[in-house]
Design a protein around this motif. Structure first.
Motif, PDB file in Angstrom:
ATOM      1  N   PHE A   1      16.048   9.396  -1.492  1.00 38.40           N
ATOM      2  CA  PHE A   1      14.847   9.130  -0.446  1.00 38.40           C
ATOM      3  C   PHE A   1      14.888   8.117   0.230  1.00 38.40           C
ATOM      4  CE2 PHE A   1      10.563   7.776   0.702  1.00 38.40           C
ATOM      5  CZ  PHE A   1       9.902   8.794   1.190  1.00 38.40           C
ATOM      6  N   ARG A   2      15.393   6.865  -0.375  1.00 40.39           N
ATOM      7  CA  ARG A   2      15.464   5.498   0.547  1.00 40.39           C
ATOM      8  C   ARG A   2      16.732   5.703   1.299  1.00 40.39           C
ATOM      9  NH1 ARG A   2      18.769   1.164   0.900  1.00 40.39           N
ATOM     10  NH2 ARG A   2      20.416   1.840  -0.634  1.00 40.39           N
ATOM     11  N   LEU A   3      17.721   6.562   1.252  1.00 36.57           N
ATOM     12  CA  LEU A   3      18.805   6.810   2.259  1.00 36.57           C
ATOM     13  C   LEU A   3      18.655   7.486   3.093  1.00 36.57           C
ATOM     14  CD1 LEU A   3      21.787   6.778  -0.683  1.00 36.57           C
ATOM     15  CD2 LEU A   3      21.013   4.932   0.740  1.00 36.57           C
ATOM     16  N   LEU A   4      17.563   8.551   3.051  1.00 31.43           N
ATOM     17  CA  LEU A   4      17.348   9.438   4.147  1.00 31.43           C
ATOM     18  C   LEU A   4      16.559   8.968   5.078  1.00 31.43           C
ATOM     19  CD1 LEU A   4      16.532  12.707   2.053  1.00 31.43           C
ATOM     20  CD2 LEU A   4      18.252  12.469   3.668  1.00 31.43           C
TER      21      LEU A   4
ATOM     22  N   LYS B   1      25.251   5.340 -14.685  1.00 31.51           N
ATOM     23  CA  LYS B   1      25.082   3.789 -15.049  1.00 31.51           C
ATOM     24  C   LYS B   1      24.461   2.837 -13.992  1.00 31.51           C
ATOM     25  CE  LYS B   1      27.848   3.675 -18.748  1.00 31.51           C
ATOM     26  NZ  LYS B   1      27.305   3.174 -19.987  1.00 31.51           N
ATOM     27  N   ASP B   2      24.620   3.445 -12.588  1.00 33.01           N
ATOM     28  CA  ASP B   2      23.984   2.575 -11.460  1.00 33.01           C
ATOM     29  C   ASP B   2      23.581   3.734 -10.407  1.00 33.01           C
ATOM     30  OD1 ASP B   2      23.373   0.833  -9.761  1.00 33.01           O
ATOM     31  OD2 ASP B   2      25.506   0.196  -9.022  1.00 33.01           O
ATOM     32  N   GLN B   3      22.435   3.712 -10.106  1.00 33.02           N
ATOM     33  CA  GLN B   3      21.870   4.689  -9.290  1.00 33.02           C
ATOM     34  C   GLN B   3      21.712   4.032  -7.665  1.00 33.02           C
ATOM     35  OE1 GLN B   3      19.778   4.191 -12.086  1.00 33.02           O
ATOM     36  NE2 GLN B   3      21.229   5.315 -13.117  1.00 33.02           N
ATOM     37  N   LEU B   4      22.161   3.094  -7.399  1.00 33.05           N
ATOM     38  CA  LEU B   4      21.802   2.359  -6.206  1.00 33.05           C
ATOM     39  C   LEU B   4      22.963   1.892  -5.586  1.00 33.05           C
ATOM     40  CD1 LEU B   4      19.174  -0.655  -7.263  1.00 33.05           C
ATOM     41  CD2 LEU B   4      19.055   1.702  -6.425  1.00 33.05           C
ATOM     42  N   PHE B   5      22.852   2.729  -4.285  1.00 30.51           N
ATOM     43  CA  PHE B   5      24.259   2.494  -3.251  1.00 30.51           C
ATOM     44  C   PHE B   5      24.088   1.161  -2.446  1.00 30.51           C
ATOM     45  CE2 PHE B   5      24.314   7.223  -4.483  1.00 30.51           C
ATOM     46  CZ  PHE B   5      25.888   7.093  -4.462  1.00 30.51           C
ATOM     47  N   GLU B   6      25.141   0.655  -1.836  1.00 34.24           N
ATOM     48  CA  GLU B   6      25.073  -0.377  -0.831  1.00 34.24           C
ATOM     49  C   GLU B   6      24.715  -0.013   0.382  1.00 34.24           C
ATOM     50  OE1 GLU B   6      28.656  -2.641  -1.494  1.00 34.24           O
ATOM     51  OE2 GLU B   6      28.206  -3.105  -3.593  1.00 34.24           O
ATOM     52  N   PHE B   7      24.367   1.099   0.930  1.00 36.44           N
ATOM     53  CA  PHE B   7      24.028   1.908   2.163  1.00 36.44           C
ATOM     54  C   PHE B   7      22.865   1.218   2.601  1.00 36.44           C
ATOM     55  CE2 PHE B   7      26.542   5.342   0.587  1.00 36.44           C
ATOM     56  CZ  PHE B   7      27.754   5.021   1.358  1.00 36.44           C
ATOM     57  N   GLU B   8      22.563   0.784   3.652  1.00 35.87           N
ATOM     58  CA  GLU B   8      21.107   0.641   4.291  1.00 35.87           C
ATOM     59  C   GLU B   8      20.215   1.688   4.156  1.00 35.87           C
ATOM     60  OE1 GLU B   8      21.227  -0.900   8.226  1.00 35.87           O
ATOM     61  OE2 GLU B   8      22.450  -2.724   7.682  1.00 35.87           O
ATOM     62  N   SER B   9      18.991   1.338   4.026  1.00 34.09           N
ATOM     63  CA  SER B   9      17.732   2.518   4.020  1.00 34.09           C
ATOM     64  C   SER B   9      18.038   3.229   5.238  1.00 34.09           C
ATOM     65  CB  SER B   9      16.487   1.881   3.929  1.00 34.09           C
ATOM     66  OG  SER B   9      16.306   0.974   2.563  1.00 34.09           O
ATOM     67  N   CYS B  10      17.439   4.621   5.174  1.00 29.44           N
ATOM     68  CA  CYS B  10      17.490   5.403   6.095  1.00 29.44           C
ATOM     69  C   CYS B  10      18.949   5.429   7.032  1.00 29.44           C
ATOM     70  CB  CYS B  10      16.431   5.175   7.360  1.00 29.44           C
ATOM     71  SG  CYS B  10      14.777   4.801   6.693  1.00 29.44           S
TER      72      CYS B  10
ATOM     73  N   GLN C   1       0.943  -1.286   0.089  1.00 28.18           N
ATOM     74  CA  GLN C   1      -0.215  -0.017  -0.014  1.00 28.18           C
ATOM     75  C   GLN C   1       0.732   1.335  -0.120  1.00 28.18           C
ATOM     76  OE1 GLN C   1      -2.458  -0.389   3.275  1.00 28.18           O
ATOM     77  NE2 GLN C   1      -3.639  -2.139   2.399  1.00 28.18           N
ATOM     78  N   SER C   2       2.177   1.150   0.653  1.00 30.40           N
ATOM     79  CA  SER C   2       2.988   2.338   0.623  1.00 30.40           C
ATOM     80  C   SER C   2       3.656   2.512  -0.641  1.00 30.40           C
ATOM     81  CB  SER C   2       3.967   2.188   1.589  1.00 30.40           C
ATOM     82  OG  SER C   2       4.927   3.162   1.861  1.00 30.40           O
ATOM     83  N   SER C   3       3.323   3.892  -0.985  1.00 31.03           N
ATOM     84  CA  SER C   3       4.151   4.187  -2.484  1.00 31.03           C
ATOM     85  C   SER C   3       5.365   5.252  -2.177  1.00 31.03           C
ATOM     86  CB  SER C   3       3.093   4.753  -3.415  1.00 31.03           C
ATOM     87  OG  SER C   3       2.419   6.030  -2.749  1.00 31.03           O
ATOM     88  N   ALA C   4       5.605   5.517  -0.824  1.00 26.61           N
ATOM     89  CA  ALA C   4       6.805   6.446  -0.521  1.00 26.61           C
ATOM     90  C   ALA C   4       7.970   5.903  -1.259  1.00 26.61           C
ATOM     91  CB  ALA C   4       6.756   6.620   1.008  1.00 26.61           C
ATOM     92  N   GLY C   5       8.810   6.864  -2.064  1.00 26.77           N
ATOM     93  CA  GLY C   5       9.986   6.630  -2.411  1.00 26.77           C
ATOM     94  C   GLY C   5       9.781   5.997  -3.923  1.00 26.77           C
ATOM     95  N   LYS C   6       8.608   5.979  -4.524  1.00 23.31           N
ATOM     96  CA  LYS C   6       8.321   5.407  -5.734  1.00 23.31           C
ATOM     97  C   LYS C   6       8.346   6.573  -6.649  1.00 23.31           C
ATOM     98  CE  LYS C   6       7.791   1.358  -4.202  1.00 23.31           C
ATOM     99  NZ  LYS C   6       8.720   0.241  -4.273  1.00 23.31           N
ATOM    100  N   ILE C   7       8.699   6.337  -8.024  1.00 25.36           N
ATOM    101  CA  ILE C   7       8.801   7.391  -8.824  1.00 25.36           C
ATOM    102  C   ILE C   7       7.378   7.291  -9.596  1.00 25.36           C
ATOM    103  CG2 ILE C   7       9.717   8.211 -11.222  1.00 25.36           C
ATOM    104  CD1 ILE C   7      12.307   6.503 -10.430  1.00 25.36           C
ATOM    105  N   LYS C   8       6.855   8.560  -9.495  1.00 24.91           N
ATOM    106  CA  LYS C   8       5.389   8.864 -10.047  1.00 24.91           C
ATOM    107  C   LYS C   8       5.318   8.878 -11.757  1.00 24.91           C
ATOM    108  CE  LYS C   8       4.865  12.156  -7.192  1.00 24.91           C
ATOM    109  NZ  LYS C   8       3.878  13.199  -6.440  1.00 24.91           N
TER     110      LYS C   8
END
Length: 273
Positions: free
Chosen positions: A174-177, A140-149, A35-42
């Protein structure tokens, strides 16, 4: 014997009930996540053409050697440092995206952890405020290996114009914050012209601000972006065609305009002074 049998039956019954409770809890969590859409690209902000660059070679080749230069003037840096002093709390964790050898953080403020990101290790190694850094090509790659928050704040200074997938980068930020964490994007009118995306190259100061505002708005969950502008008084020489070209390549001695767009994850916190 009967008492022991009853005890074993009770334990067996407990084992039968427990999985049902676990499954029930997992189902509730899954429903909440769905149900949660937070952090999704609209929606996507840029067209495919707007993401193109004049220099089509890989970014790692362009940034293979260090550029130990200052990309904005002292007035811009002073304004940015004061903004950081105002918005960034001491003893917090910060991610400095697309950083360089120069730090714009206040020298007299201590932060818990400052992590740098960039494309050239020699530049980042010279940055005195970084506790450590990571090398990554965000195109090329937008994802980091840090945990969320993981971070209280994320910064992006005079570099947003090079992002070809800004919507994905902003979603990853948004995921990292942490909830209530701030993302500060600052820029001027300077750029490596051949590496800036087409939409940015062909834009104006106003349209570039609107692009960054829309990058925030494209991700579900950011607060309404706040825009800060500090524009120098123009003179006739700056407004001439030659002056415009000189400013574009950072050769003009006039003051750099300052733009910053700021938003928070979920909510803007209220701090006591």
């Amino acid at each position: 014997m009967q008492t022991k049998l009853q005890s074993m039956q009770s334990i067996y019954a407990l084992h039968l009930k427990t999985p049902n409770k676990i499954v029930s809890t997992l189902n509730q969590n899954n429903q909440t996540n769905q149900q949660s859409s937070a952090g999704k690209i609209k929606r996507l902000v840029l067209t495919q053409e707007g993401r193109t660059k004049l220099n089509i070679y890989q970014d790692k080749e362009f940034y293979a050697y260090p550029r130990l230069v200052t990309h904005v003037d002292d007035g811009f840096i002073s304004t940015l440092t004061n903004l950081y002093r105002e918005r960034l709390r001491p003893d917090t964790e910060i991610l400095d995206l697309m950083s360089s050898w120069v730090s714009h953080l206040p020298n007299d403020v201590k932060y818990k952890r400052v992590v740098g990101h960039g494309m050239n290790a020699q530049e980042l190694a010279k940055n005195p405020r970084l506790d450590y850094f990571v090398i990554k090509d965000l195109n090329k790659d937008q994802l980091f290996e840090f945990e969320s928050c993981s971070f209280d704040a994320v910064l992006c200074t005079v570099s947003v114009q090079y992002l070809q997938q800004p919507e994905k980068v902003f979603a990853e930020v948004f995921r990292l914050l942490k909830p209530g964490g701030v993302f500060i994007v600052s820029f001027s009118n300077r750029m490596f012209y051949e590496k800036a995306i087409s939409a940015w190259r062909e834009g104006t100061g106003y349209s570039r601000v609107q692009f960054v505002v829309q990058y925030f708005q494209s991700v579900e969950g950011f607060t309404e972006p706040e825009v800060i502008r500090k524009l120098p008084a123009a003179n006739d020489e700056e407004n001439s065609p030659v002056g415009w070209i000189m400013k574009l390549f950072g050769l003009f001695s006039g003051s750099d305009p300052f733009y910053a767009v700021i938003a928070y994850r979920n909510f803007k916190p209220i701090h006591d002074n």
